[in-house]
Write an enzyme that holds these catalytic residues in place. Sequence first.
Site, PDB file in Angstrom:
ATOM      1  N   THR A  55       0.841  -1.197   0.000  1.00 50.68           N
ATOM      2  CA  THR A  55       0.000   0.000   0.000  1.00 50.68           C
ATOM      3  C   THR A  55       0.869   1.238   0.000  1.00 50.68           C
ATOM      4  O   THR A  55       2.011   1.226   0.471  1.00 50.68           O
ATOM      5  CB  THR A  55      -0.893   0.086   1.256  1.00 50.68           C
ATOM      6  OG1 THR A  55      -0.057   0.235   2.413  1.00 50.68           O
ATOM      7  CG2 THR A  55      -1.791  -1.112   1.399  1.00 50.68           C
ATOM      8  N   ASP A  56       0.322   2.323  -0.532  1.00 49.57           N
ATOM      9  CA  ASP A  56       0.828   3.630  -0.158  1.00 49.57           C
ATOM     10  C   ASP A  56       0.383   3.836   1.288  1.00 49.57           C
ATOM     11  O   ASP A  56      -0.460   3.089   1.814  1.00 49.57           O
ATOM     12  CB  ASP A  56       0.257   4.710  -1.087  1.00 49.57           C
ATOM     13  CG  ASP A  56       1.084   5.988  -1.079  1.00 49.57           C
ATOM     14  OD1 ASP A  56       1.848   6.204  -0.120  1.00 49.57           O
ATOM     15  OD2 ASP A  56       0.957   6.776  -2.024  1.00 49.57           O
ATOM     16  N   TRP A  57       0.940   4.842   1.945  1.00 46.16           N
ATOM     17  CA  TRP A  57       0.675   5.016   3.371  1.00 46.16           C
ATOM     18  C   TRP A  57      -0.789   5.393   3.602  1.00 46.16           C
ATOM     19  O   TRP A  57      -1.293   6.368   3.063  1.00 46.16           O
ATOM     20  CB  TRP A  57       1.621   6.065   3.933  1.00 46.16           C
ATOM     21  CG  TRP A  57       2.905   5.487   4.449  1.00 46.16           C
ATOM     22  CD1 TRP A  57       3.442   5.686   5.700  1.00 46.16           C
ATOM     23  CD2 TRP A  57       3.823   4.619   3.774  1.00 46.16           C
ATOM     24  NE1 TRP A  57       4.622   4.980   5.824  1.00 46.16           N
ATOM     25  CE2 TRP A  57       4.882   4.311   4.659  1.00 46.16           C
ATOM     26  CE3 TRP A  57       3.850   4.035   2.500  1.00 46.16           C
ATOM     27  CZ2 TRP A  57       5.945   3.474   4.327  1.00 46.16           C
ATOM     28  CZ3 TRP A  57       4.909   3.197   2.155  1.00 46.16           C
ATOM     29  CH2 TRP A  57       5.941   2.928   3.071  1.00 46.16           C
TER      30      TRP A  57
END
Length: 732
Positions: free
Chosen positions: A261-263
């Site tokens: 994931t992106d954050w």
Amino acid sequence: MKKSVLFVAATLVLNTLGMDAQQVNKKDPQVKKRIEKLIKRMTLEEKVSLLHGNSKFYVEAIPRLGIPEWALSDGPHGVRAEINRHDWAYAGWTNDSATYFPTGTAFAAAWNPGLAYRRGEVLGEEARFRGKDVLLGPGVNIIRSPLNGRNFEYMSEDPFLNAKLTVPYIQGLQSRDVAASVKHYALNNQETERTTIDVYASERALREIYLPPFKAAVEEGGALTVMCAYNKFRGEFCSENHYLVRDILKGEWGFDGVYMTDWNAAHSTVGLAMNGLDLEMGTDKADYNDWFYAKPLIEAVQNGEVPESVVDEMVGNVLRVMIRTNVLDPKKRFSNASMNTPEHQYEAYRSAVEAVVLLKNENNVLPINIDQIKSVAIIGDNATRRHSDGGLSSEIKALYEVTPLEAFQKKYGDKVEINYALGYEKLSTFVEGANNGQSAGYFTDGGGLDEKVLDEAIEAARKSDVAIIFCGLNHDYDTESADKQYMQLPYGQTELIAEISKVNPNTVVVVIAGSPVDLVAPSICAPAIVWGWFNGMEAGNAFADILTGKENPSGKMPFTLAYSLDQYPAHAFNNYPGRKGVVNYDEGILVGYRWFDTKKQPVVYPFGHGLSYTTFEYGQLSTDKQVYGTDDVVKVSFTLTNTGSRQGGEVAQLYVSDVESSVCRPSKELKGFDKVFLEPGETRTVEISVPVSELAFYDETQRKFVVEPGEFQFHIAASAGDIKNTVSIQVQ
């Protein structure tokens, strides 16, 4: 001659490493056995601990199995300064300053795969020195609109150019045992509503425009990790989009690395696990046990919602990346480590020099002959502003950053009078969103010119032999989490340029920006215009050397500069940033120059445009034969001669047109390029190879790429708007 040698050497290394990268992607039975052995010894809790962060940028260690903590870092153009483990504040280290490279669009403007490879090497060496195992980049999304706040991090409006620069960057980085994380997969083309917007694009646009850089990164570059985009695609978040992840990334492309994931881009547990996500990072929950891939994943396995074999698959992917980058081998893990060396700084300088684009040079105002002038006016906020610490996740704590004024003062302060004037004031203020900008940010807009500030600039220009205006944008405008509101230059800069041009016929405009801006008026009134970018720690030195002729500009524009925002297809269709949470890509495959060329729209400066202080002559274009089969490779050759008096580099661009097609195709598409450095009077035969398979379009009925038989035209060009020669071939 030095640049030519460097480029050839880097290309040779690149070609050699390309084979290694493909080899890495093959199934290694020894690696497989090692992974299986480790997984068998793990408890379910230990397995799950490898699938989510235990802090902002780290993943849990399992000491009893010899698995160290896994360290990630932001860093598409430099290794980011150290963040506190459990909040976004900087840790205050004194030894985490880094080499700051030009940002994404500057990277693309150099059109140099050799430089891309070396950039990857340097970033890998510095990441290793800092104890980092994964570097979050490069960003390879397409520049669809001039307004996307994150354009400066990405590369260009063309998927072929993005792919050809992404592959060597990844290979160089991973040659230093640091995993690349190609982002943001996929269709992240705006920051407005970026965490919720639902993107709808045709299958053909997806396959021809938006996926090719990712595909090349995986299949050719051997990228070890891929980061999801925040947005949805066809109703499903990219973090758990079955079609994008299971079907395409892991199915068609055979990706066996880590999909992360992106954050704060996770939204479920079962959906993520069953649809192919391997690693959850940055979820906005204070207790790491509450993350989707922590206690909830353990419970999902125990409840029978997620088979433990799926968890084993995810853990295997994490371990595979660790093994391939020697994370599990302590003696090798931090080899190839160095920081802020003279060699690194030289590479930052060369990258900056080759990125600079000479857009206009009326009456040969440039280069400036310092020996023949007595004074120069340096004007503009960007003459003194440092840009390394802006843009949110791409910000760098640079070891140093040379500003344009500093460079001119140091290099020429004892030879000419330097008259500095502010010219315009930075009146905007950027306010980042919550959680370090993971939520939407915004900025208060800049106003007009202050009359006193303007008058001081006019006076400085009037009394100087040459006036140089350093204008453009800053990271209030080019930034993660917020889109620009318009294309115009802020703070009244257009008026400033017009007024300075009136009083000094030797006015040079240097645009420092990472995304398209409106240059219609400046291009009318200013005799010389240079596009300088957010050009890294050596930006000032590069600008000074280019403007005074020590270096010859060789950059080419990676995007089109149109007359108005409404000309760009996303805005012509009123499809930016979307309505009611949905954005439709109605322009299809006609993005960037494909749109402007096909619709015969005039532009200020075309894609691929860039001038030089020397001149180049293109010889006759030819192919190795006239008729080709679908499995053949077309070898195109021509001569290129430096007909001027200076050494210089030219990016020869090869475009292809399908003369007659059963579907709508762009009038031409980039299919090859070569950056060639020549001495005065030197002639070289240049050959560019194009597999016939590259001439295909995606057939939505057959759900595959198809090359139709018939005539294709090959154009050698200095830009999308400057075709030099054309030759036709037949495909059977």
